[in-house]
Design a protein around this motif. Structure first.
Motif, mmCIF file in Angstrom:
data_model
loop_
_atom_site.group_PDB
_atom_site.id
_atom_site.type_symbol
_atom_site.label_atom_id
_atom_site.label_comp_id
_atom_site.label_asym_id
_atom_site.label_seq_id
_atom_site.Cartn_x
_atom_site.Cartn_y
_atom_site.Cartn_z
ATOM 1 N N GLU A 138 0.625 -1.167 0.078
ATOM 2 C CA GLU A 138 -0.009 0.037 0.080
ATOM 3 C C GLU A 138 0.876 1.089 -0.113
ATOM 4 O OE1 GLU A 138 -2.933 0.222 -0.410
ATOM 5 O OE2 GLU A 138 -3.375 2.318 0.037
ATOM 6 N N LEU A 139 1.882 1.087 0.833
ATOM 7 C CA LEU A 139 3.002 2.397 0.900
ATOM 8 C C LEU A 139 3.521 2.517 -0.490
ATOM 9 C CD1 LEU A 139 4.490 4.435 2.290
ATOM 10 C CD2 LEU A 139 6.004 2.863 2.850
ATOM 11 N N ALA A 140 3.812 1.403 -1.243
ATOM 12 C CA ALA A 140 4.492 1.541 -2.574
ATOM 13 C C ALA A 140 3.363 2.161 -3.766
ATOM 14 C CB ALA A 140 4.961 0.186 -2.953
ATOM 15 N N ARG A 141 2.269 1.671 -3.637
ATOM 16 C CA ARG A 141 0.997 2.196 -4.370
ATOM 17 C C ARG A 141 0.985 3.722 -3.966
ATOM 18 N NH1 ARG A 141 -4.244 3.296 -4.169
ATOM 19 N NH2 ARG A 141 -4.525 2.884 -2.204
ATOM 20 N N LEU A 142 1.089 4.415 -3.025
ATOM 21 C CA LEU A 142 0.649 5.653 -2.546
ATOM 22 C C LEU A 142 1.824 6.542 -2.948
ATOM 23 C CD1 LEU A 142 -1.059 5.354 0.882
ATOM 24 C CD2 LEU A 142 -2.193 5.996 -1.330
ATOM 25 N N GLN A 143 3.336 6.019 -3.069
ATOM 26 C CA GLN A 143 4.253 6.591 -3.153
ATOM 27 C C GLN A 143 4.300 6.760 -4.693
ATOM 28 O OE1 GLN A 143 7.477 4.373 -1.677
ATOM 29 N NE2 GLN A 143 7.860 5.562 0.302
ATOM 30 N N ALA A 144 3.833 5.738 -5.464
ATOM 31 C CA ALA A 144 3.830 6.049 -6.919
ATOM 32 C C ALA A 144 2.694 7.093 -7.296
ATOM 33 C CB ALA A 144 3.333 4.807 -7.593
ATOM 34 N N LEU A 145 1.413 6.966 -6.596
ATOM 35 C CA LEU A 145 0.643 7.991 -6.966
ATOM 36 C C LEU A 145 1.030 9.544 -6.485
ATOM 37 C CD1 LEU A 145 -2.541 6.110 -5.944
ATOM 38 C CD2 LEU A 145 -1.844 6.633 -8.046
ATOM 39 N N SER A 146 1.737 9.598 -5.209
ATOM 40 C CA SER A 146 2.209 10.822 -4.867
ATOM 41 C C SER A 146 3.198 11.578 -5.641
ATOM 42 C CB SER A 146 2.851 10.703 -3.503
ATOM 43 O OG SER A 146 4.193 9.994 -3.762
ATOM 44 N N ASP A 147 3.908 10.657 -6.672
ATOM 45 C CA ASP A 147 4.658 11.328 -7.594
ATOM 46 C C ASP A 147 3.747 12.225 -8.714
ATOM 47 O OD1 ASP A 147 6.916 8.417 -7.697
ATOM 48 O OD2 ASP A 147 6.867 10.157 -6.422
ATOM 49 N N ASP A 148 2.843 11.752 -8.856
ATOM 50 C CA ASP A 148 1.790 12.375 -9.730
ATOM 51 C C ASP A 148 0.772 13.535 -9.012
ATOM 52 O OD1 ASP A 148 1.335 9.656 -11.843
ATOM 53 O OD2 ASP A 148 2.816 11.231 -11.832
ATOM 54 N N HIS A 149 1.006 13.577 -7.713
ATOM 55 C CA HIS A 149 0.422 14.506 -6.804
ATOM 56 C C HIS A 149 -1.019 14.025 -6.897
ATOM 57 C CE1 HIS A 149 3.831 17.171 -7.017
ATOM 58 N NE2 HIS A 149 3.709 17.405 -8.267
ATOM 59 N N PHE A 150 -1.235 12.948 -6.835
ATOM 60 C CA PHE A 150 -2.817 12.294 -6.506
ATOM 61 C C PHE A 150 -2.936 11.968 -5.292
ATOM 62 C CE2 PHE A 150 -4.374 12.269 -10.609
ATOM 63 C CZ PHE A 150 -3.184 11.857 -11.615
ATOM 64 N N VAL A 151 -2.007 12.233 -4.254
ATOM 65 C CA VAL A 151 -2.077 11.641 -2.852
ATOM 66 C C VAL A 151 -1.453 12.614 -2.069
ATOM 67 C CG1 VAL A 151 -1.551 10.170 -1.097
ATOM 68 C CG2 VAL A 151 -1.924 9.184 -3.306
ATOM 69 N N SER A 152 -2.173 13.066 -1.096
ATOM 70 C CA SER A 152 -1.672 14.288 0.083
ATOM 71 C C SER A 152 -0.507 13.638 0.681
ATOM 72 C CB SER A 152 -2.744 14.716 0.784
ATOM 73 O OG SER A 152 -3.066 13.559 1.819
ATOM 74 N N ASP A 153 0.307 14.444 1.237
ATOM 75 C CA ASP A 153 1.548 14.563 1.928
ATOM 76 C C ASP A 153 1.108 13.432 3.409
ATOM 77 O OD1 ASP A 153 3.334 17.134 1.165
ATOM 78 O OD2 ASP A 153 3.087 15.258 0.113
ATOM 79 N N GLU A 154 -0.167 14.091 3.941
ATOM 80 C CA GLU A 154 -0.620 13.466 5.228
ATOM 81 C C GLU A 154 -1.127 12.113 4.988
ATOM 82 O OE1 GLU A 154 -3.924 14.275 8.541
ATOM 83 O OE2 GLU A 154 -3.759 15.608 6.634
ATOM 84 N N ARG A 155 -1.656 11.863 3.942
ATOM 85 C CA ARG A 155 -1.789 10.291 3.678
ATOM 86 C C ARG A 155 -0.944 9.362 3.476
ATOM 87 N NH1 ARG A 155 -3.112 6.094 4.020
ATOM 88 N NH2 ARG A 155 -4.637 4.728 3.013
ATOM 89 N N LEU A 156 0.355 10.008 2.868
ATOM 90 C CA LEU A 156 1.420 9.200 2.604
ATOM 91 C C LEU A 156 2.127 9.031 3.718
ATOM 92 C CD1 LEU A 156 3.254 8.042 0.426
ATOM 93 C CD2 LEU A 156 4.411 9.991 0.270
#
Length: 401
Positions: A138-156
Protein backbone atom coordinates in the motif's frame (compact mmCIF):
# COMPACT_ATOMS: atom_id res chain seq x y z
CA UNK A 1 -15.83 103.68 47.75
CA UNK A 2 -18.25 101.72 49.90
CA UNK A 3 -19.71 100.00 46.87
CA UNK A 4 -16.28 99.03 45.63
CA UNK A 5 -15.40 97.59 49.03
CA UNK A 6 -18.64 95.64 49.14
CA UNK A 7 -18.09 94.24 45.62
CA UNK A 8 -14.53 93.27 46.55
CA UNK A 9 -15.75 91.30 49.55
CA UNK A 10 -18.25 89.41 47.43
CA UNK A 11 -15.56 88.65 44.87
CA UNK A 12 -13.20 87.43 47.56
CA UNK A 13 -15.78 85.18 49.22
CA UNK A 14 -16.99 83.89 45.85
CA UNK A 15 -13.49 82.85 44.86
CA UNK A 16 -12.98 81.33 48.30
CA UNK A 17 -16.17 79.24 48.05
CA UNK A 18 -15.23 78.02 44.55
CA UNK A 19 -11.80 76.98 45.74
CA UNK A 20 -13.34 75.23 48.74
CA UNK A 21 -15.80 73.34 46.52
CA UNK A 22 -12.97 72.36 44.14
CA UNK A 23 -10.90 71.10 47.09
CA UNK A 24 -13.81 69.01 48.37
CA UNK A 25 -14.44 67.56 44.90
CA UNK A 26 -10.79 66.64 44.49
CA UNK A 27 -10.76 65.11 47.98
CA UNK A 28 -13.82 62.92 47.59
CA UNK A 29 -13.18 61.95 43.96
CA UNK A 30 -12.07 58.27 43.82
CA UNK A 31 -8.53 57.57 42.70
CA UNK A 32 -8.03 55.70 39.42
CA UNK A 33 -7.72 51.92 39.84
CA UNK A 34 -4.35 50.48 38.86
CA UNK A 35 -4.81 47.60 36.39
CA UNK A 36 -2.86 45.27 34.12
CA UNK A 37 -4.11 45.14 30.55
CA UNK A 38 -3.94 42.39 27.96
CA UNK A 39 -4.77 42.69 24.26
CA UNK A 40 -7.38 40.59 22.51
CA UNK A 41 -5.34 38.63 19.97
CA UNK A 42 -6.05 36.36 17.03
CA UNK A 43 -3.70 33.44 16.45
CA UNK A 44 -3.08 29.71 16.90
CA UNK A 45 -4.19 27.88 20.02
CA UNK A 46 -3.76 24.32 21.31
CA UNK A 47 -5.25 22.31 24.13
CA UNK A 48 -2.80 19.72 25.39
CA UNK A 49 -2.10 17.39 28.29
CA UNK A 50 1.55 17.33 29.35
CA UNK A 51 2.99 14.67 31.66
CA UNK A 52 6.35 13.08 32.33
CA UNK A 53 6.93 9.61 30.88
CA UNK A 54 9.70 7.17 30.09
CA UNK A 55 10.79 5.00 27.21
CA UNK A 56 10.45 1.23 27.38
CA UNK A 57 11.57 -1.62 25.17
CA UNK A 58 8.41 -3.08 23.72
CA UNK A 59 9.47 -6.74 23.97
CA UNK A 60 11.54 -7.76 26.98
CA UNK A 61 12.80 -11.29 27.54
CA UNK A 62 14.01 -12.60 30.87
CA UNK A 63 16.54 -15.39 30.36
CA UNK A 64 16.46 -17.82 33.27
CA UNK A 65 18.40 -20.91 34.22
CA UNK A 66 16.96 -24.04 32.58
CA UNK A 67 18.23 -26.30 35.39
CA UNK A 68 19.24 -26.11 39.03
CA UNK A 69 23.01 -26.15 39.35
CA UNK A 70 26.12 -24.04 39.52
CA UNK A 71 26.03 -20.87 37.40
CA UNK A 72 29.20 -19.68 35.66
CA UNK A 73 30.02 -15.97 35.76
CA UNK A 74 28.21 -13.84 33.18
CA UNK A 75 30.85 -11.99 31.14
CA UNK A 76 28.45 -9.79 29.17
CA UNK A 77 27.79 -6.15 30.09
CA UNK A 78 24.62 -4.06 29.81
CA UNK A 79 24.28 -2.84 26.23
CA UNK A 80 26.23 -5.66 24.60
CA UNK A 81 24.52 -6.91 21.42
CA UNK A 82 23.45 -10.55 21.19
CA UNK A 83 22.17 -12.74 18.39
CA UNK A 84 19.90 -15.79 18.52
CA UNK A 85 21.78 -18.84 19.74
CA UNK A 86 24.71 -16.85 21.16
CA UNK A 87 26.19 -18.37 24.32
CA UNK A 88 25.39 -16.19 27.32
CA UNK A 89 26.69 -18.38 30.14
CA UNK A 90 26.75 -22.02 31.25
CA UNK A 91 25.30 -23.97 34.15
CA UNK A 92 26.73 -27.13 35.62
CA UNK A 93 23.51 -28.96 36.45
CA UNK A 94 22.81 -30.95 39.58
CA UNK A 95 22.65 -34.70 38.99
CA UNK A 96 19.31 -35.30 37.34
CA UNK A 97 16.90 -37.57 39.13
CA UNK A 98 14.94 -40.23 37.30
CA UNK A 99 11.41 -39.15 36.61
CA UNK A 100 8.64 -41.32 37.94
CA UNK A 101 5.60 -42.09 35.82
CA UNK A 102 3.68 -39.03 37.00
CA UNK A 103 6.59 -36.61 36.56
CA UNK A 104 7.39 -38.00 33.12
CA UNK A 105 3.76 -37.60 32.05
CA UNK A 106 3.82 -34.00 33.25
CA UNK A 107 7.10 -33.35 31.39
CA UNK A 108 5.69 -34.83 28.20
CA UNK A 109 2.54 -32.69 28.59
CA UNK A 110 4.69 -29.57 28.97
CA UNK A 111 6.60 -30.50 25.85
CA UNK A 112 3.33 -30.93 23.96
CA UNK A 113 2.11 -27.57 25.34
CA UNK A 114 5.32 -25.86 24.18
CA UNK A 115 4.95 -27.47 20.75
CA UNK A 116 1.35 -26.20 20.47
CA UNK A 117 2.40 -22.74 21.60
CA UNK A 118 5.11 -22.72 18.95
CA UNK A 119 2.59 -23.70 16.26
CA UNK A 120 0.24 -20.94 17.43
CA UNK A 121 3.05 -18.40 17.34
CA UNK A 122 4.00 -19.48 13.82
CA UNK A 123 0.43 -18.79 12.71
CA UNK A 124 0.69 -15.32 14.26
CA UNK A 125 3.96 -14.78 12.39
CA UNK A 126 2.24 -15.73 9.13
CA UNK A 127 -0.60 -13.29 9.85
CA UNK A 128 1.89 -10.54 10.74
CA UNK A 129 3.83 -11.20 7.53
CA UNK A 130 0.63 -10.83 5.53
CA UNK A 131 -0.21 -7.55 7.28
CA UNK A 132 3.32 -6.21 6.77
CA UNK A 133 3.32 -7.21 3.10
CA UNK A 134 -0.04 -5.49 2.58
CA UNK A 135 1.16 -2.31 4.35
CA UNK A 136 4.38 -2.22 2.29
CA UNK A 137 2.49 -2.71 -0.97
CA UNK A 138 0.00 0.00 0.00
CA UNK A 139 2.88 2.37 0.78
CA UNK A 140 4.51 1.61 -2.56
CA UNK A 141 1.20 2.25 -4.33
CA UNK A 142 0.70 5.61 -2.60
CA UNK A 143 4.32 6.63 -3.27
CA UNK A 144 3.75 5.97 -6.96
CA UNK A 145 0.59 8.07 -6.88
CA UNK A 146 2.29 10.84 -4.88
CA UNK A 147 4.74 11.40 -7.73
CA UNK A 148 1.76 12.51 -9.82
CA UNK A 149 0.32 14.52 -6.89
CA UNK A 150 -2.77 12.28 -6.56
CA UNK A 151 -2.10 11.58 -2.86
CA UNK A 152 -1.66 14.13 -0.07
CA UNK A 153 1.52 14.20 2.01
CA UNK A 154 -0.52 13.49 5.14
CA UNK A 155 -1.98 10.30 3.63
CA UNK A 156 1.51 9.22 2.55
CA UNK A 157 2.87 9.82 6.08
CA UNK A 158 0.02 7.75 7.53
CA UNK A 159 0.86 4.91 5.15
CA UNK A 160 4.53 5.08 6.19
CA UNK A 161 3.57 4.94 9.86
CA UNK A 162 1.25 1.98 9.19
CA UNK A 163 4.06 0.15 7.38
CA UNK A 164 6.50 0.79 10.24
CA UNK A 165 3.99 -0.47 12.81
CA UNK A 166 3.28 -3.59 10.76
CA UNK A 167 7.01 -4.32 10.50
CA UNK A 168 7.43 -3.84 14.25
CA UNK A 169 4.53 -6.23 14.96
CA UNK A 170 6.08 -8.78 12.61
CA UNK A 171 9.44 -8.46 14.36
CA UNK A 172 7.75 -8.93 17.73
CA UNK A 173 5.92 -12.03 16.47
CA UNK A 174 9.19 -13.53 15.21
CA UNK A 175 10.76 -12.88 18.61
CA UNK A 176 7.86 -14.76 20.22
CA UNK A 177 8.38 -17.63 17.76
CA UNK A 178 12.03 -17.86 18.71
CA UNK A 179 11.18 -17.87 22.40
CA UNK A 180 8.59 -20.64 21.95
CA UNK A 181 11.11 -22.72 20.00
CA UNK A 182 13.63 -22.46 22.82
CA UNK A 183 10.98 -23.30 25.41
CA UNK A 184 10.16 -26.43 23.45
CA UNK A 185 13.85 -27.32 23.27
CA UNK A 186 14.10 -26.87 27.05
CA UNK A 187 11.13 -29.18 27.65
CA UNK A 188 12.66 -31.82 25.38
CA UNK A 189 16.02 -31.49 27.13
CA UNK A 190 14.48 -32.35 30.48
CA UNK A 191 13.01 -35.54 29.05
CA UNK A 192 16.25 -36.49 27.32
CA UNK A 193 18.44 -35.89 30.39
CA UNK A 194 16.05 -37.85 32.59
CA UNK A 195 16.04 -40.72 30.11
CA UNK A 196 19.84 -40.80 30.10
CA UNK A 197 19.87 -40.90 33.91
CA UNK A 198 17.39 -43.80 33.90
CA UNK A 199 19.64 -45.75 31.52
CA UNK A 200 22.59 -45.42 33.89
CA UNK A 201 24.48 -42.81 31.95
CA UNK A 202 25.91 -40.67 34.76
CA UNK A 203 27.84 -38.23 32.54
CA UNK A 204 26.05 -34.91 32.51
CA UNK A 205 27.26 -32.21 30.16
CA UNK A 206 27.43 -28.54 31.04
CA UNK A 207 24.16 -26.84 30.06
CA UNK A 208 24.60 -23.74 27.86
CA UNK A 209 22.32 -20.74 28.28
CA UNK A 210 21.84 -19.11 24.88
CA UNK A 211 20.14 -15.97 23.64
CA UNK A 212 16.62 -16.61 22.32
CA UNK A 213 16.39 -13.32 20.38
CA UNK A 214 18.32 -10.72 18.44
CA UNK A 215 18.85 -7.60 20.55
CA UNK A 216 20.94 -6.27 23.42
CA UNK A 217 21.47 -6.92 27.10
CA UNK A 218 19.09 -4.67 29.05
CA UNK A 219 19.95 -5.84 32.54
CA UNK A 220 21.95 -8.45 34.42
CA UNK A 221 20.08 -9.98 37.33
CA UNK A 222 22.74 -12.51 38.34
CA UNK A 223 26.34 -11.81 37.30
CA UNK A 224 28.48 -13.70 39.78
CA UNK A 225 28.86 -17.47 39.72
CA UNK A 226 27.21 -19.65 42.31
CA UNK A 227 24.37 -22.08 42.94
CA UNK A 228 21.19 -21.19 41.07
CA UNK A 229 17.73 -22.69 41.03
CA UNK A 230 15.86 -23.70 37.91
CA UNK A 231 13.81 -20.81 36.56
CA UNK A 232 15.81 -18.14 38.41
CA UNK A 233 16.41 -15.05 36.27
CA UNK A 234 19.93 -14.42 34.94
CA UNK A 235 19.59 -11.43 32.60
CA UNK A 236 17.13 -9.43 30.46
CA UNK A 237 17.28 -9.07 26.68
CA UNK A 238 15.44 -6.90 24.22
CA UNK A 239 15.65 -4.84 21.05
CA UNK A 240 16.49 -1.19 21.89
CA UNK A 241 15.35 -0.18 18.42
CA UNK A 242 11.74 -1.13 19.25
CA UNK A 243 10.89 1.52 21.85
CA UNK A 244 7.55 2.72 23.16
CA UNK A 245 6.72 5.55 25.56
CA UNK A 246 4.78 4.94 28.78
CA UNK A 247 3.16 7.97 30.43
CA UNK A 248 1.29 8.03 33.76
CA UNK A 249 -1.65 10.39 33.18
CA UNK A 250 -4.18 11.61 35.75
CA UNK A 251 -7.41 9.64 35.39
CA UNK A 252 -9.59 12.72 34.66
CA UNK A 253 -7.19 13.59 31.80
CA UNK A 254 -6.99 10.01 30.54
CA UNK A 255 -10.73 9.96 29.73
CA UNK A 256 -10.00 12.53 26.99
CA UNK A 257 -7.35 10.35 25.35
CA UNK A 258 -7.92 7.61 22.80
CA UNK A 259 -5.76 5.60 20.38
CA UNK A 260 -4.61 7.64 17.42
CA UNK A 261 -4.24 10.99 19.21
CA UNK A 262 -1.04 12.80 18.25
CA UNK A 263 1.66 13.54 20.82
CA UNK A 264 4.95 15.41 21.02
CA UNK A 265 7.98 14.17 22.95
CA UNK A 266 10.41 16.71 24.39
CA UNK A 267 12.75 17.07 27.35
CA UNK A 268 14.88 14.02 26.49
CA UNK A 269 17.96 15.92 25.35
CA UNK A 270 17.19 16.05 21.64
CA UNK A 271 14.67 17.62 19.28
CA UNK A 272 10.91 17.27 19.33
CA UNK A 273 9.70 13.80 18.35
CA UNK A 274 6.30 12.87 16.96
CA UNK A 275 4.32 10.05 18.53
CA UNK A 276 0.82 8.60 18.46
CA UNK A 277 -1.21 7.01 21.26
CA UNK A 278 -1.48 3.25 20.82
CA UNK A 279 -3.23 2.19 24.01
CA UNK A 280 -4.95 3.76 27.00
CA UNK A 281 -5.01 1.11 29.70
CA UNK A 282 -8.48 0.57 31.23
CA UNK A 283 -7.13 0.09 34.75
CA UNK A 284 -6.01 2.92 37.02
CA UNK A 285 -3.66 2.83 39.97
CA UNK A 286 -2.89 5.01 42.97
CA UNK A 287 0.22 7.15 43.07
CA UNK A 288 1.57 9.72 45.52
CA UNK A 289 2.80 13.01 44.06
CA UNK A 290 5.91 14.88 45.16
CA UNK A 291 3.69 16.99 47.45
CA UNK A 292 2.31 13.89 49.16
CA UNK A 293 -1.09 14.01 47.42
CA UNK A 294 -2.71 10.69 46.53
CA UNK A 295 -3.64 10.61 42.83
CA UNK A 296 -5.38 8.15 40.53
CA UNK A 297 -3.37 7.64 37.37
CA UNK A 298 -3.64 5.63 34.15
CA UNK A 299 -0.84 4.35 31.94
CA UNK A 300 -0.90 5.58 28.33
CA UNK A 301 1.34 3.85 25.77
CA UNK A 302 2.49 5.76 22.67
CA UNK A 303 4.55 4.76 19.63
CA UNK A 304 7.30 7.03 18.26
CA UNK A 305 6.53 7.87 14.62
CA UNK A 306 9.56 10.08 13.91
CA UNK A 307 12.35 8.50 11.83
CA UNK A 308 14.63 6.24 13.90
CA UNK A 309 17.65 8.39 13.02
CA UNK A 310 16.11 11.23 15.06
CA UNK A 311 15.99 9.20 18.30
CA UNK A 312 18.72 6.58 17.91
CA UNK A 313 20.40 7.87 21.10
CA UNK A 314 17.31 7.06 23.18
CA UNK A 315 17.43 3.91 25.27
CA UNK A 316 15.30 1.89 27.64
CA UNK A 317 14.05 3.79 30.69
CA UNK A 318 14.93 7.30 29.43
CA UNK A 319 12.88 10.27 30.68
CA UNK A 320 10.69 12.22 28.22
CA UNK A 321 8.00 14.89 28.43
CA UNK A 322 4.90 13.79 26.53
CA UNK A 323 2.40 16.41 25.32
CA UNK A 324 -0.87 14.98 23.98
CA UNK A 325 -2.71 17.20 21.49
CA UNK A 326 -6.46 17.27 22.25
CA UNK A 327 -7.49 20.23 20.07
CA UNK A 328 -5.83 22.75 17.76
CA UNK A 329 -6.87 25.79 15.73
CA UNK A 330 -4.64 27.89 13.48
CA UNK A 331 -6.53 31.20 13.88
CA UNK A 332 -8.87 31.97 16.78
CA UNK A 333 -9.79 35.09 18.80
CA UNK A 334 -8.53 34.66 22.38
CA UNK A 335 -7.90 36.44 25.67
CA UNK A 336 -6.03 35.42 28.84
CA UNK A 337 -8.06 33.16 31.10
CA UNK A 338 -7.35 35.50 34.04
CA UNK A 339 -9.39 38.29 32.41
CA UNK A 340 -12.68 36.33 32.44
CA UNK A 341 -15.00 36.01 35.42
CA UNK A 342 -18.57 34.77 35.91
CA UNK A 343 -21.34 36.94 37.34
CA UNK A 344 -24.96 35.76 37.54
CA UNK A 345 -24.12 32.86 35.25
CA UNK A 346 -22.70 35.13 32.53
CA UNK A 347 -19.07 35.30 31.44
CA UNK A 348 -17.84 38.90 31.61
CA UNK A 349 -14.69 40.98 31.17
CA UNK A 350 -13.70 44.58 31.84
CA UNK A 351 -12.88 46.26 28.55
CA UNK A 352 -10.93 49.54 28.76
CA UNK A 353 -12.27 52.41 26.66
CA UNK A 354 -10.86 55.95 27.11
CA UNK A 355 -9.20 54.99 30.40
CA UNK A 356 -12.47 53.71 31.86
CA UNK A 357 -13.53 50.12 32.60
CA UNK A 358 -16.54 48.93 30.62
CA UNK A 359 -18.26 45.76 31.86
CA UNK A 360 -18.79 43.56 28.79
CA UNK A 361 -20.62 40.25 28.38
CA UNK A 362 -18.74 37.69 26.30
CA UNK A 363 -19.41 34.25 24.84
CA UNK A 364 -16.50 31.88 25.43
CA UNK A 365 -15.34 28.65 23.82
CA UNK A 366 -12.50 26.26 24.55
CA UNK A 367 -9.75 27.02 27.04
CA UNK A 368 -6.29 25.59 27.66
CA UNK A 369 -5.93 27.04 31.16
CA UNK A 370 -3.95 30.07 29.95
CA UNK A 371 -6.08 31.47 27.12
CA UNK A 372 -9.78 31.21 26.28
CA UNK A 373 -11.49 31.38 22.90
CA UNK A 374 -13.85 34.38 22.51
CA UNK A 375 -16.83 33.64 20.28
CA UNK A 376 -18.68 36.94 20.69
CA UNK A 377 -18.45 40.23 22.60
CA UNK A 378 -14.91 41.43 21.84
CA UNK A 379 -12.88 42.59 18.87
CA UNK A 380 -9.25 42.18 17.97
CA UNK A 381 -8.47 45.84 18.81
CA UNK A 382 -9.89 45.65 22.35
CA UNK A 383 -7.92 45.56 25.59
CA UNK A 384 -9.14 43.78 28.71
CA UNK A 385 -8.18 43.91 32.39
CA UNK A 386 -6.21 40.98 33.77
CA UNK A 387 -7.11 39.81 37.28
CA UNK A 388 -9.84 42.42 37.96
CA UNK A 389 -10.27 43.13 41.69
CA UNK A 390 -13.34 44.06 43.74
CA UNK A 391 -12.62 47.81 43.51
CA UNK A 392 -13.20 47.79 39.77
CA UNK A 393 -16.73 48.63 38.63
CA UNK A 394 -18.43 49.59 35.40
CA UNK A 395 -17.28 53.09 34.51
CA UNK A 396 -14.36 53.17 36.93
CA UNK A 397 -11.39 55.22 35.84
CA UNK A 398 -8.29 53.06 35.44
CA UNK A 399 -4.57 53.62 35.21
CA UNK A 400 -2.24 51.10 33.57
CA UNK A 401 0.66 49.85 35.66
Amino acid sequence: MAKKGFAGKWLFWGVFVLLAIAAVVVTIRPDPVWVDLAPVTRGPMEITIKEEGKTRVRDRYVVSSPVAGYLHRVLLEVGDPVIPGELLTEVDPMPASTLDARSRAEAEAKAQSARSALNSTRQKVAAAEAEADLAVRELARLQALSDDHFVSDERLQQAKAAADRAKAILRSARFDEEVMAHELAAARTRLEVSAARANGDGAVERVPVRSPVNGSVLGIVRKSEGVIQAGEAILELGDPGALEVVVDVLSFDAVNLRPGIEARLTGWGGGTLDAVVRRVEPVGFEDVSALGVEERRVQVVADITSPPDAWQSLGDGYRVDAEFLLWRSDIVLQVPESAIFVSDGQHQVFRVVDDRAVLTNVSVGRTNGFHTVIQDGLGEADRVVRHPDRQLEHGSQVRVR
